[in-house]
Write an enzyme that holds these catalytic residues in place. Structure first.
Site: not given
Ligand code: NDP
Length: 309
Positions: A56, A100, A123
């Site tokens: 990412k 994460q 997200d």
């Protein structure tokens, strides 16, 4: 009989999306703005999480974003993680915050996701943003479901991907009259995908581990999205001729290979379009993370509003 399905190449589609984001960032920076910033928090040393974070960050830098990683030990407390989130919330140069997952067991992901500023949620998992999706209001949408929808749009656009020069050529498909089934009801994938299909006027069935007649329900569907996490669970003979099949599942089998939930080889003989695993939904999830971060940046930082993305 379908003459071999269109293989929905998520890797190539993600590349088109990243190229678009990169162009917008280059323009914003050449206009004198700072680049967008992504803040990533990694707790513990789970090798898969480390590798996802590395990918990412690499992708973020490749499109021109600044990225900052905060690594905490496995033993980090809820308070310590929350403090780091607050630090990133307060930094004006950070537009997207990624915590994460999964976290070590002693930490509550639900509580920590709530600490991320909804304006910096990259997200789309903050409850406020999930609620906005529920009521049909603008907000940050979750990455994997957005990737799924873009792949559905690609399938319905009918255009070969190698002829598409700009991701904006792929229009949002109107799915009026289409039957769809989403297998899996997690807050991360299944439920938001179902809501997004509904937004596009599809008729949506949500299946889960207590669904009794899964093969019959799948065989009626024009669009099948599987987000379960069980290798080869969706059989080729269940698939309706010409259906669009999006396989979110990622499963490592004994041979070490990564496979989806769908028996790809059999399903592609009946489907009209189908995603491979790997190379389908996965790359789109990462590209959508960048899209969300850029969208936050455009909203929070660009005074002239920017254009598109
Ligand atoms: P969860 O474990 O949270 O949810 C799985 C869902 O599958 C549950 O709703 C469960 O039902 C349902 N289920 C389990 N067994 C069956 C069954 N026999 N029949 C029908 N439904 C069943 O998983 P996630 O949603 O987080 O992820 C799903 C998969 O997608 C995983 O393989 C994950 O690795 C992958 N994934 C891939 C991403 C990507 O970028 N490609 C991103 C995120 C996830 P119930 O609710 O009744 O328990």
């Amino acid at each position: 009989m379908a003459q071999g399905a269109l293989i929905l190449n998520g890797k190539a589609l993600a590349k088109l999306l990243r190229r678009k984001i990169k162009e917008h960032i280059a323009k914003a920076v050449s206009d004198g703005n700072r680049p967008p910033g992504l803040g990533v928090i990694l707790v513990g040393d789970n090798p898969a999480s480390k590798s996802y974070v590395a990918t990412k960050e690499k992708m973020a830098r490749a499109v021109g974003m600044a990225s900052e990683q905060i690594s905490l030990p496995d033993s980090a407390t809820q308070r310590e993680v929350r403090d780091k989130i607050e630090e990133l919330n307060a930094k004006s140069e950070i537009d997207g915050i990624l915590l994460q997952l999964p976290l070590p067991q002693h930490l509550s992901a639900d509580e920590l996701l709530c600490c991320i500023s909804p304006q910096k949620d990259s997200d789309g998992l903050h409850p406020l943003n999930q609620g906005r999706l529920m009521v049909g209001a603008d907000g940050v949408r979750p990455c994997t479901p957005m990737g799924v929808m873009k792949l559905v749009d690609l399938a319905y656009s009918g255009a070969p991907l190698d002829e598409i020069k700009d991701i904006d050529e792929i229009k949002a498909a109107d799915l009026a009259g289409k039957r769809s089934i989403v297998i899996g009801r997690s807050a991360l994938v299944g439920k938001p995908v179902a809501l997004m299909l509904l937004e596009r006027n599809a008729t949506v069935t949500i299946a889960h581990s207590k669904t009794a007649d899964l093969p019959d329900r799948v065989s009626e569907a024009d669009i099948v999205v599987s987000a379960v996490g069980r290798p080869f669970m969706i059989k080729g003979e269940w698939i309706k001729e010409g259906a669009t099949v999006i396989d979110v599942g990622i499963n490592r089998i004994e041979s070490g290979a990564l496979v989806g939930d769908v028996d790809f080889e059999a399903a592609k003989e009946r489907a009209g379009a189908i995603t491979p695993v790997p190379g389908g939904v996965g790359p789109m999830t990462v590209a959508m993370l960048l899209f969300n971060t850029f969208s936050n940046y455009r909203r929070n930082c660009l005074k002239n509003g920017g254009d598109g993305g």
